[in-house]
Motif scaffolding. Structure first.
Motif, PDB file in Angstrom:
ATOM      1  N   ARG A 248      50.602  44.829 -66.684  1.00 45.18           N
ATOM      2  CA  ARG A 248      51.709  45.072 -65.754  1.00 45.18           C
ATOM      3  C   ARG A 248      53.018  45.268 -66.503  1.00 45.18           C
ATOM      4  O   ARG A 248      53.846  46.099 -66.124  1.00 45.18           O
ATOM      5  N   ARG A 250      53.285  46.563 -69.483  1.00 43.71           N
ATOM      6  CA  ARG A 250      53.229  47.915 -70.042  1.00 43.71           C
ATOM      7  C   ARG A 250      53.560  48.959 -68.981  1.00 43.71           C
ATOM      8  O   ARG A 250      54.282  49.933 -69.257  1.00 43.71           O
ATOM      9  N   ASP A 251      53.030  48.755 -67.785  1.00 40.77           N
ATOM     10  CA  ASP A 251      53.334  49.688 -66.698  1.00 40.77           C
ATOM     11  C   ASP A 251      54.828  49.698 -66.392  1.00 40.77           C
ATOM     12  O   ASP A 251      55.419  50.765 -66.156  1.00 40.77           O
ATOM     13  N   ASP A 252      55.427  48.517 -66.405  1.00 45.98           N
ATOM     14  CA  ASP A 252      56.866  48.451 -66.139  1.00 45.98           C
ATOM     15  C   ASP A 252      57.660  49.173 -67.215  1.00 45.98           C
ATOM     16  O   ASP A 252      58.629  49.902 -66.920  1.00 45.98           O
ATOM     17  N   ARG A 253      57.253  48.972 -68.490  1.00 44.66           N
ATOM     18  CA  ARG A 253      57.954  49.679 -69.565  1.00 44.66           C
ATOM     19  C   ARG A 253      57.756  51.185 -69.466  1.00 44.66           C
ATOM     20  O   ARG A 253      58.683  51.965 -69.709  1.00 44.66           O
ATOM     21  N   ARG A 254      56.544  51.597 -69.091  1.00 49.98           N
ATOM     22  CA  ARG A 254      56.270  53.024 -68.947  1.00 49.98           C
ATOM     23  C   ARG A 254      57.118  53.623 -67.818  1.00 49.98           C
ATOM     24  O   ARG A 254      57.686  54.714 -67.956  1.00 49.98           O
ATOM     25  N   ARG A 255      57.181  52.901 -66.704  1.00 46.62           N
ATOM     26  CA  ARG A 255      58.021  53.390 -65.598  1.00 46.62           C
ATOM     27  C   ARG A 255      59.485  53.436 -65.997  1.00 46.62           C
ATOM     28  O   ARG A 255      60.210  54.346 -65.602  1.00 46.62           O
ATOM     29  N   GLU A 256      59.920  52.456 -66.800  1.00 43.90           N
ATOM     30  CA  GLU A 256      61.314  52.441 -67.250  1.00 43.90           C
ATOM     31  C   GLU A 256      61.611  53.640 -68.145  1.00 43.90           C
ATOM     32  O   GLU A 256      62.669  54.276 -68.022  1.00 43.90           O
ATOM     33  N   ARG A 257      60.652  53.966 -69.050  1.00 45.33           N
ATOM     34  CA  ARG A 257      60.861  55.142 -69.921  1.00 45.33           C
ATOM     35  C   ARG A 257      60.897  56.432 -69.111  1.00 45.33           C
ATOM     36  O   ARG A 257      61.727  57.315 -69.365  1.00 45.33           O
ATOM     37  N   ARG A 258      59.979  56.548 -68.147  1.00 42.20           N
ATOM     38  CA  ARG A 258      60.006  57.755 -67.299  1.00 42.20           C
ATOM     39  C   ARG A 258      61.308  57.856 -66.526  1.00 42.20           C
ATOM     40  O   ARG A 258      61.861  58.948 -66.353  1.00 42.20           O
ATOM     41  N   ARG A 259      61.805  56.724 -66.060  1.00 45.87           N
ATOM     42  CA  ARG A 259      63.070  56.739 -65.332  1.00 45.87           C
ATOM     43  C   ARG A 259      64.216  57.148 -66.242  1.00 45.87           C
ATOM     44  O   ARG A 259      65.088  57.943 -65.847  1.00 45.87           O
ATOM     45  N   ARG A 262      63.925  60.858 -66.910  1.00 46.62           N
ATOM     46  CA  ARG A 262      64.359  61.628 -65.746  1.00 46.62           C
ATOM     47  C   ARG A 262      65.881  61.634 -65.637  1.00 46.62           C
ATOM     48  O   ARG A 262      66.493  62.667 -65.328  1.00 46.62           O
TER      49      ARG A 262
END
Length: 317
Positions: A248, A250-259, A262
């Protein structure tokens, strides 16, 4: 009929009557046919069957497979809503029995105050005095026997037996006049009551252990105990910080990088749009200046030609 159908569904499955070659509906815990309370923890309708707190038959299906799917599902809005509904329902039931407990305690206080205000009858005072004397003689006889004074112990026992006979005779005389020692004893025992703090039932203080065990293992007491325990567990779970597994995080960090990416692209696009607007504005300004200059040159040439023609005509004359 509905109860029998639900029981068969739980034992043999919902698709027991379908042709094996027919494609069955995929199981989904969000279907309205499943009991939401049962999936969260348990169904309160099953706790108080054939008791005063009986809630009746549950109209939903209790499916173990759906419950397993519900437990395996990650937290989502609908799952959280199911848990909120279960917690609200159980809390309302506990609040209702708590009000019953308070009323029961108030009722006992009122009964005790009436019993304490009632004067003790003359007959009961005489019986109580004789009982105290008999108990005193028995204690003295026991002490004399321990000392080895057999004669005094026998004498005290004879006096005790004589008082018992007098007491029995006195009771018979009073009962012939309409007084009942049984009624007096029952009245004195009325205040030896208490209210169960779990289910609100009235209990006799110092009752036989078998009756106490029967109460503690009864459906109503066990049902309310299970409700209270479930609510406490859910409230404690809310207070504890939820563990965050590595996946979870890692998913949060991945979402943060995508954000962040963007936002960076949006910022670059905004800068590009500003540059294009600036270029168009500069181009428009340059065109405007070029047209202005061309118009001025044309006006100048036209004026110059008129002046030359005028001079030519003047020389000819």
């Amino acid at each position: 009929m509905d109860v029998a159908r639900q029981l068969l569904d739980e034992l043999m499955g919902r698709n027991r009557n379908l042709d094996p070659s027919v494609k069955t509906k995929e199981l989904n815990w969000e279907d309205e046919e499943f009991c939401t309370y049962f999936m969260v923890k348990f169904c309160p309708h099953d706790l108080f069957v054939n008791t005063r707190a009986d809630l009746g038959q549950c109209g939903k299906l209790h499916d173990e497979e759906a419950k397993k799917m519900f437990d395996a599902t990650k937290p989502c809005r609908k799952k959280i809503q199911y848990e909120e509904d279960f917690l609200r329902f159980c809390t309302n039931m506990i609040n209702e029995v708590d009000r019953k407990i308070v009323k029961g305690q108030q009722r006992l206080l009122l009964m005790n105050s009436k019993l304490e205000a009632r004067p003790v009858s003359k007959q009961q005072e005489q019986i109580n005095t004789m009982n105290e004397k008999i108990e005193k003689l028995l204690r003295e006889a026991e002490e004399a026997g321990i000392r080895g004074d057999v004669d005094q112990a026998q004498s005290l026992m004879q006096m005790s037996d004589q008082l018992k006979e007098e007491k029995d005779e006195l009771i018979k005389q009073h009962e012939s006049n309409g007084w009942s020692v049984t009624a007096e004893y029952a009245a004195s025992q009325e205040k030896q009551m208490e209210v169960c703090q779990v289910c609100g039932a009235f209990l006799i203080v110092g009752d036989a252990q078998q009756r106490i065990d029967d109460h503690l293992t009864g459906k109503q007491h066990l049902g309310y105990s299970k409700l209270r325990k479930a609510v406490e567990e859910m409230m404690e779970a809310r207070k504890r910080p939820s563990p965050q597994p590595e996946e979870r995080r890692r998913d949060d960090r991945r979402r943060e990088r995508r954000r962040d990416d963007r936002r960076s692209r949006d910022r670059d696009d905004r800068f590009k749009r500003d540059d294009r607007r600036r270029d168009r504005r500069d181009h428009r300004d340059r065109n405007y200046e070029r047209h202005e200059r061309r118009d001025r040159d044309r006006d100048y040439d036209r004026q110059h030609k008129r002046t030359d023609r005028h001079r030519s005509r003047s020389r000819s004359h």
